[in-house]
Design an enzyme around this catalytic site. Structure first.
Site, PDB file in Angstrom:
ATOM      1  N   LEU A  45       8.697  47.239 -23.016  1.00 55.01           N
ATOM      2  CA  LEU A  45       9.580  48.037 -22.167  1.00 55.01           C
ATOM      3  C   LEU A  45      10.969  47.394 -22.109  1.00 55.01           C
ATOM      4  CD1 LEU A  45       6.906  48.754 -19.398  1.00 55.01           C
ATOM      5  CD2 LEU A  45       7.732  50.293 -21.182  1.00 55.01           C
ATOM      6  N   PRO A  46      11.957  48.091 -21.544  1.00 51.56           N
ATOM      7  CA  PRO A  46      13.324  47.549 -21.580  1.00 51.56           C
ATOM      8  C   PRO A  46      13.477  46.173 -20.934  1.00 51.56           C
ATOM      9  CG  PRO A  46      13.356  49.867 -20.982  1.00 51.56           C
ATOM     10  CD  PRO A  46      11.919  49.460 -21.026  1.00 51.56           C
TER      11      PRO A  46
ATOM     12  N   LYS B  81      13.417  33.394 -25.648  1.00 56.37           N
ATOM     13  CA  LYS B  81      13.935  34.639 -26.236  1.00 56.37           C
ATOM     14  C   LYS B  81      15.362  34.924 -25.748  1.00 56.37           C
ATOM     15  CE  LYS B  81      14.450  38.787 -27.863  1.00 56.37           C
ATOM     16  NZ  LYS B  81      14.787  39.016 -29.262  1.00 56.37           N
TER      17      LYS B  81
ATOM     18  N   LYS C  15      21.785  42.921 -21.487  1.00 55.72           N
ATOM     19  CA  LYS C  15      20.722  42.508 -20.551  1.00 55.72           C
ATOM     20  C   LYS C  15      20.167  41.132 -20.921  1.00 55.72           C
ATOM     21  CE  LYS C  15      16.844  43.485 -21.835  1.00 55.72           C
ATOM     22  NZ  LYS C  15      15.640  43.079 -22.510  1.00 55.72           N
TER      23      LYS C  15
HETATM   24  P1  NAD Z   1      13.818  51.292 -26.312  1.00 58.67           P
HETATM   25  O1  NAD Z   1      14.787  51.630 -25.235  1.00 58.67           O
HETATM   26  O2  NAD Z   1      13.986  51.894 -27.668  1.00 58.67           O
HETATM   27  O3  NAD Z   1      12.316  51.631 -25.828  1.00 58.67           O
HETATM   28  C1  NAD Z   1      11.841  51.421 -24.539  1.00 58.67           C
HETATM   29  C2  NAD Z   1      10.764  52.479 -24.245  1.00 58.67           C
HETATM   30  O4  NAD Z   1      10.175  52.202 -22.973  1.00 58.67           O
HETATM   31  C3  NAD Z   1      11.322  53.903 -24.183  1.00 58.67           C
HETATM   32  O5  NAD Z   1      10.572  54.735 -25.049  1.00 58.67           O
HETATM   33  C4  NAD Z   1      11.149  54.298 -22.707  1.00 58.67           C
HETATM   34  O6  NAD Z   1      10.885  55.678 -22.525  1.00 58.67           O
HETATM   35  C5  NAD Z   1       9.964  53.453 -22.304  1.00 58.67           C
HETATM   36  N1  NAD Z   1       9.857  53.145 -20.878  1.00 58.67           N
HETATM   37  C6  NAD Z   1      10.823  52.653 -20.051  1.00 58.67           C
HETATM   38  N2  NAD Z   1      10.308  52.417 -18.821  1.00 58.67           N
HETATM   39  C7  NAD Z   1       9.000  52.767 -18.878  1.00 58.67           C
HETATM   40  C8  NAD Z   1       7.921  52.730 -17.930  1.00 58.67           C
HETATM   41  N3  NAD Z   1       8.102  52.280 -16.681  1.00 58.67           N
HETATM   42  N4  NAD Z   1       6.704  53.163 -18.333  1.00 58.67           N
HETATM   43  C9  NAD Z   1       6.519  53.606 -19.603  1.00 58.67           C
HETATM   44  N5  NAD Z   1       7.489  53.665 -20.534  1.00 58.67           N
HETATM   45  C10 NAD Z   1       8.713  53.250 -20.184  1.00 58.67           C
HETATM   46  O7  NAD Z   1      13.812  49.690 -26.392  1.00 58.67           O
HETATM   47  P2  NAD Z   1      13.397  48.772 -27.638  1.00 58.67           P
HETATM   48  O8  NAD Z   1      14.572  48.585 -28.520  1.00 58.67           O
HETATM   49  O9  NAD Z   1      12.100  49.241 -28.182  1.00 58.67           O
HETATM   50  O10 NAD Z   1      13.183  47.383 -26.865  1.00 58.67           O
HETATM   51  C11 NAD Z   1      12.025  47.115 -26.062  1.00 58.67           C
HETATM   52  C12 NAD Z   1      12.091  45.651 -25.632  1.00 58.67           C
HETATM   53  O11 NAD Z   1      12.122  44.816 -26.792  1.00 58.67           O
HETATM   54  C13 NAD Z   1      13.354  45.292 -24.833  1.00 58.67           C
HETATM   55  O12 NAD Z   1      13.040  44.347 -23.858  1.00 58.67           O
HETATM   56  C14 NAD Z   1      14.299  44.705 -25.894  1.00 58.67           C
HETATM   57  O13 NAD Z   1      15.252  43.827 -25.314  1.00 58.67           O
HETATM   58  C15 NAD Z   1      13.293  44.003 -26.795  1.00 58.67           C
HETATM   59  N6  NAD Z   1      13.684  43.827 -28.212  1.00 58.67           N
HETATM   60  C16 NAD Z   1      14.294  44.836 -28.922  1.00 58.67           C
HETATM   61  C17 NAD Z   1      14.620  44.634 -30.265  1.00 58.67           C
HETATM   62  C18 NAD Z   1      15.288  45.705 -31.114  1.00 58.67           C
HETATM   63  O14 NAD Z   1      15.726  45.378 -32.230  1.00 58.67           O
HETATM   64  N7  NAD Z   1      15.369  46.958 -30.669  1.00 58.67           N
HETATM   65  C19 NAD Z   1      14.292  43.416 -30.881  1.00 58.67           C
HETATM   66  C20 NAD Z   1      13.634  42.424 -30.146  1.00 58.67           C
HETATM   67  C21 NAD Z   1      13.335  42.645 -28.802  1.00 58.67           C
END
Ligand code: NAD
Length: 302
Positions: free
Chosen positions: A73-74, A180, A249
Site C-alpha cells: 500500500l502507499p 528502505k 513520502k
Molecule cells: P500505487 O499507488 O501504484 O498502488 C497502491 C495501491 O494501493 C492502489 O491500487 C490503491 O488503490 C491501493 N490502496 C490504497 N489504500 C488502500 C487500502 N486502505 N486498502 C486497499 N487498497 C488500498 O503504489 P505503488 O507504486 O504500487 O507502491 C506501493 C508501495 O511500494 C509504496 O509504499 C511505494 O513507496 C513502494 N514502492 C514503490 C516502487 C515503485 O517503483 N512504484 C518501488 C519500491 C517501493
C-alpha cells in the site's frame, strides 16, 4: 513453524504499480491468492489475468482463512487502516499465528507500534519493503529488506523468494522500513544530481546522451545514470512507474527517522523540502523522474 510454501493461501492487499506484478509472481509460483484493493478495477483486472486468484470485497474478507497477509500500500497509515483499524480490517479475518508482511515503504516508527499491536493479537509482523522498481517486480529480482524475527523470515522465505533475488534481514521490527527510507534518500539524491548535471551540461552545449554514456563509464555512475538516464529522462517519457508523491513520502520518512533520533542532517533536510516542493508544483500523477522538469524550472528562474 512450517514455511509458507505453495500452495499456501496468501491475502494480498494493494494491486498498484508494484503490488500487481508482485502478486502475479506469487500466483505463478503456485500460491493461492485472495486479493483486495480499494480500486475495484485493480481487483477485476488482476483476477481477469490470474483466474486462480479470488477477488474479495474487503481486507477482512481477503484475510479470511489465509495463512499470511501481504500489504503493498502507499504508506504505513494505509497499512494500519487495512490491517488493524479500518472498517473490515484484516486482523479480524486472520487466524491467530498468521504472519503479516508489510512490503510497502512505511514509516519505521509506526511499524514498531504495529508490530506490538499485532503481537498482542497473536500475530507476527515482518516489514519487508522492496527496491528495484516495476521492472524488477515483474522479473522477480527485487531487493527485499526485512525487519522482524529471524524465525518469521525463515517461514516467509519461499514467499519472498518468488518475488525477490536478494533478501536481507536488517534487524528487528522497523529495521527494513528504516533502511528502505534511507536507501531512497540516496536514490533521490542521485536522480537530482544527474538532472542538474544534464541541465548544466546541455546549456554548455553537451549532448545529454553522450553525458549519460560517459557517467556510466566514469565515477559519476549511479542507479540514476544506469537505469533512469537513457530510459526515462533523456527521452523525456518520465515512465519509471514510481510516483513523485511516493518518493516525496519516502524522503519525509527518512527525515522523520532523523528527527525522531534528534539528529541534524542538513542535506537530508534539504532533500525533504526539495521533493515536497516539487510534488506540490508538479501535482498528482507525476512520475518521480519528472524531478528533471522541476530542476529545469528552478534553473531557469531569475
Ligand atoms: P500505487 O499507488 O501504484 O498502488 C497502491 C495501491 O494501493 C492502489 O491500487 C490503491 O488503490 C491501493 N490502496 C490504497 N489504500 C488502500 C487500502 N486502505 N486498502 C486497499 N487498497 C488500498 O503504489 P505503488 O507504486 O504500487 O507502491 C506501493 C508501495 O511500494 C509504496 O509504499 C511505494 O513507496 C513502494 N514502492 C514503490 C516502487 C515503485 O517503483 N512504484 C518501488 C519500491 C517501493
Amino acid at each position: 513453524m512450517t514455511a509458507l510454501a505453495p500452495p499456501a493461501t496468501i491475502a494480498f492487499i494493494g494491486l498498484g504499480m508494484m503490488g500487481r506484478p508482485m502478486a502475479s509472481r506469487l500466483a505463478g509460483a503456485g500460491f493461492k491468492l485472495r486479493v483486495f484493493d480499494l480500486s475495484q478495477k485493480a481487483v477485476s483486472d488482476f483476477v481477469g489475468a490470474h483466474p486462480t486468484a479470488l477477488a474479495t470485497a474487503s481486507a477482512k474478507a481477503a484475510a479470511h482463512g489465509a495463512n499470511a497477509l501481504i500489504a503493498m500500500l502507499p504508506d504505513g497509515r494505509a497499512v494500519r487502516a487495512a490491517v488493524l483499524e479500518g472498517r473490515d480490517a484484516a486482523a479480524d479475518g486472520l487466524g491467530a499465528g498468521a504472519l503479516v508482511m508489510d512490503m510497502s515503504s512505511s514509516n519505521p516508527v509506526d511499524t514498531q507500534k504495529l508490530a506490538r499491536d499485532l503481537a498482542a493479537k497473536g500475530m507476527a509482523l515482518l516489514d519487508a519493503p522492496v527496491s528495484g522498481g516495476v521492472k524488477r517486480a515483474v522479473d522477480g529480482s527485487l531487493s527485499i529488506m526485512v525487519g522482524g524475527a529471524a524465525a518469521d523470515l525463515e517461514r516467509a522465505r519461499p514467499v519472498f523468494g518468488a518475488m525477490g533475488k536478494t533478501i536481507t534481514l536488517c534487524g528487528p521490527a522497523g529495521a527494513g522500513h528504516a533502511l528502505k527510507a534511507l536507501n531512497n534518500y540516496l536514490s533521490a539524491a542521485g536522480v537530482v544530481a544527474m538532472c542538474e548535471a544534464l541541465i548544466v551540461g546541455e546549456n554548455f552545449g553537451l549532448d545529454p546522451g553522450t553525458m549519460v554514456d560517459v557517467f556510466n563509464t566514469s565515477t559519476g555512475k549511479s542507479n540514476a545514470t544506469e537505469v533512469k538516464g537513457h530510459q526515462f529522462v533523456v527521452p523525456r517519457n518520465f515512465a519509471a512507474g514510481f510516483s513523485m508523491a511516493l518518493m516525496a513520502k519516502d524522503l519525509r520518512t527518512a527525515g522523520d527517522v532523523a528527527s525522531h533520533l534528534k539528529l541534524h542532517v542538513p542535506n537530508l533536510e534539504q532533500a525533504v523540502a526539495y521533493w515536497a516542493a516539487a510534488d506540490g508544483k508538479l501535482g498528482k500523477g507525476a512520475d518521480h523522474t519528472e524531478i528533471f522538469r522541476y530542476a529545469e524550472m528552478l534553473a531557469e528562474e531569475d
